[in-house]
Motif scaffolding. Structure first.
Motif, mmCIF file in Angstrom:
data_model
loop_
_atom_site.group_PDB
_atom_site.id
_atom_site.type_symbol
_atom_site.label_atom_id
_atom_site.label_comp_id
_atom_site.label_asym_id
_atom_site.label_seq_id
_atom_site.Cartn_x
_atom_site.Cartn_y
_atom_site.Cartn_z
ATOM 1 N N ARG A 114 0.860 -1.170 0.000
ATOM 2 C CA ARG A 114 0.000 0.000 0.000
ATOM 3 C C ARG A 114 0.899 1.223 0.000
ATOM 4 N NH1 ARG A 114 -5.422 1.037 3.297
ATOM 5 N NH2 ARG A 114 -5.816 3.090 2.486
ATOM 6 N N GLN A 115 0.688 2.062 -0.951
ATOM 7 C CA GLN A 115 1.504 3.265 -1.101
ATOM 8 C C GLN A 115 0.562 4.452 -1.263
ATOM 9 O OE1 GLN A 115 4.914 3.288 -1.104
ATOM 10 N NE2 GLN A 115 4.873 5.498 -1.169
ATOM 11 N N SER A 116 0.775 5.477 -0.483
ATOM 12 C CA SER A 116 -0.031 6.695 -0.587
ATOM 13 C C SER A 116 0.898 7.846 -0.953
ATOM 14 C CB SER A 116 -0.720 7.012 0.740
ATOM 15 O OG SER A 116 -1.612 5.989 1.081
ATOM 16 N N PHE A 117 0.404 8.745 -1.758
ATOM 17 C CA PHE A 117 1.189 9.925 -2.106
ATOM 18 C C PHE A 117 0.254 11.125 -2.202
ATOM 19 C CE2 PHE A 117 0.030 7.775 -5.997
ATOM 20 C CZ PHE A 117 -0.466 8.797 -6.804
ATOM 21 N N ALA A 118 0.825 12.280 -1.896
ATOM 22 C CA ALA A 118 0.058 13.518 -1.957
ATOM 23 C C ALA A 118 0.987 14.612 -2.472
ATOM 24 C CB ALA A 118 -0.479 13.885 -0.585
ATOM 25 N N SER A 119 0.450 15.510 -3.266
ATOM 26 C CA SER A 119 1.224 16.658 -3.750
ATOM 27 C C SER A 119 0.327 17.886 -3.711
ATOM 28 C CB SER A 119 1.753 16.410 -5.158
ATOM 29 O OG SER A 119 0.681 16.307 -6.071
ATOM 30 N N GLU A 120 0.933 19.026 -3.408
ATOM 31 C CA GLU A 120 0.210 20.289 -3.351
ATOM 32 C C GLU A 120 1.004 21.316 -4.141
ATOM 33 O OE1 GLU A 120 -0.418 21.462 0.647
ATOM 34 O OE2 GLU A 120 -1.457 19.616 1.179
ATOM 35 N N PHE A 121 0.307 22.224 -4.711
ATOM 36 C CA PHE A 121 1.002 23.294 -5.419
ATOM 37 C C PHE A 121 0.248 24.600 -5.206
ATOM 38 C CE2 PHE A 121 -2.135 21.945 -8.473
ATOM 39 C CZ PHE A 121 -2.536 23.113 -9.091
ATOM 40 N N ALA A 122 0.999 25.647 -5.278
ATOM 41 C CA ALA A 122 0.436 27.001 -5.194
ATOM 42 C C ALA A 122 1.217 27.879 -6.161
ATOM 43 C CB ALA A 122 0.527 27.543 -3.781
ATOM 44 N N GLN A 123 0.518 28.695 -6.860
ATOM 45 C CA GLN A 123 1.144 29.556 -7.860
ATOM 46 C C GLN A 123 0.458 30.919 -7.810
ATOM 47 O OE1 GLN A 123 1.026 27.894 -11.728
ATOM 48 N NE2 GLN A 123 1.709 29.739 -12.776
ATOM 49 N N GLY A 124 1.239 31.937 -7.785
ATOM 50 C CA GLY A 124 0.660 33.272 -7.721
ATOM 51 C C GLY A 124 1.401 34.242 -8.631
ATOM 52 N N THR A 125 0.673 35.139 -9.224
ATOM 53 C CA THR A 125 1.237 36.181 -10.084
ATOM 54 C C THR A 125 0.649 37.521 -9.644
ATOM 55 O OG1 THR A 125 1.331 34.625 -11.918
ATOM 56 C CG2 THR A 125 1.528 36.953 -12.463
#
Length: 139
Positions: A114-125
């Motif tokens: 069992r493998q779990s992964f999470a990614s988050e991103f934020a981008q601002g201009t």
């Protein structure tokens, strides 16, 4: 973040853009294996032997003497032997031997991943310029 100069237009414009997101996933793998075996063995032997014998013996022996004299006397002698033997012999032999065996084995195997992964991103201009360019949606 960057700066932009509107030049000679004389308008100051502020423009902002922000984007954020998240992604998650999960990987699950399950592997099962199972098996069994069974063995059975039997070995039985029977031994038998018969022996028979018979004997018959007959023996006779005789001796007879008979004498008649002229004066009328009579003499008689007899010897006789009679032998008879009858025999019978019987033997019976019986033997048995045996063996019996059994074997059973079972196995079961379970592999789990069992493998779990999470990614988050934020981008601002951010944009700085004249206000005359913005509409109602910016308030």
């Amino acid at each position: 973040m960057s700066d932009w100069d509107a030049g000679d237009t004389g308008n100051d414009v502020d423009y902002g853009h922000y984007e954020a997101g998240a992604e998650s996933g999960e990987l699950e793998q399950l592997h099962t294996a199972e098996g069994s075996e069974a063995d059975y063995n039997s070995d039985f032997n029977v031994y038998e032997q018969d022996t028979e014998s018979a004997e018959s013996t007959d023996f006779q022996q005789g001796h007879a003497v008979q004498f008649d004299a002229p004066d009328g006397t009579h003499y008689e002698e007899q010897e006789f032997t009679n032998y008879s033997n009858d025999s019978y012999d019987s033997n019976h032999i019986f033997a048995a031997e045996g063996s019996e065996s059994s074997h059973e084995a079972q196995f079961s195997e379970l592999d789990a991943l069992r493998q779990s992964f999470a990614s988050e991103f934020a981008q601002g201009t951010e944009f700085h310029g004249g206000e005359g360019q913005l509409g109602v949606a910016s308030n």
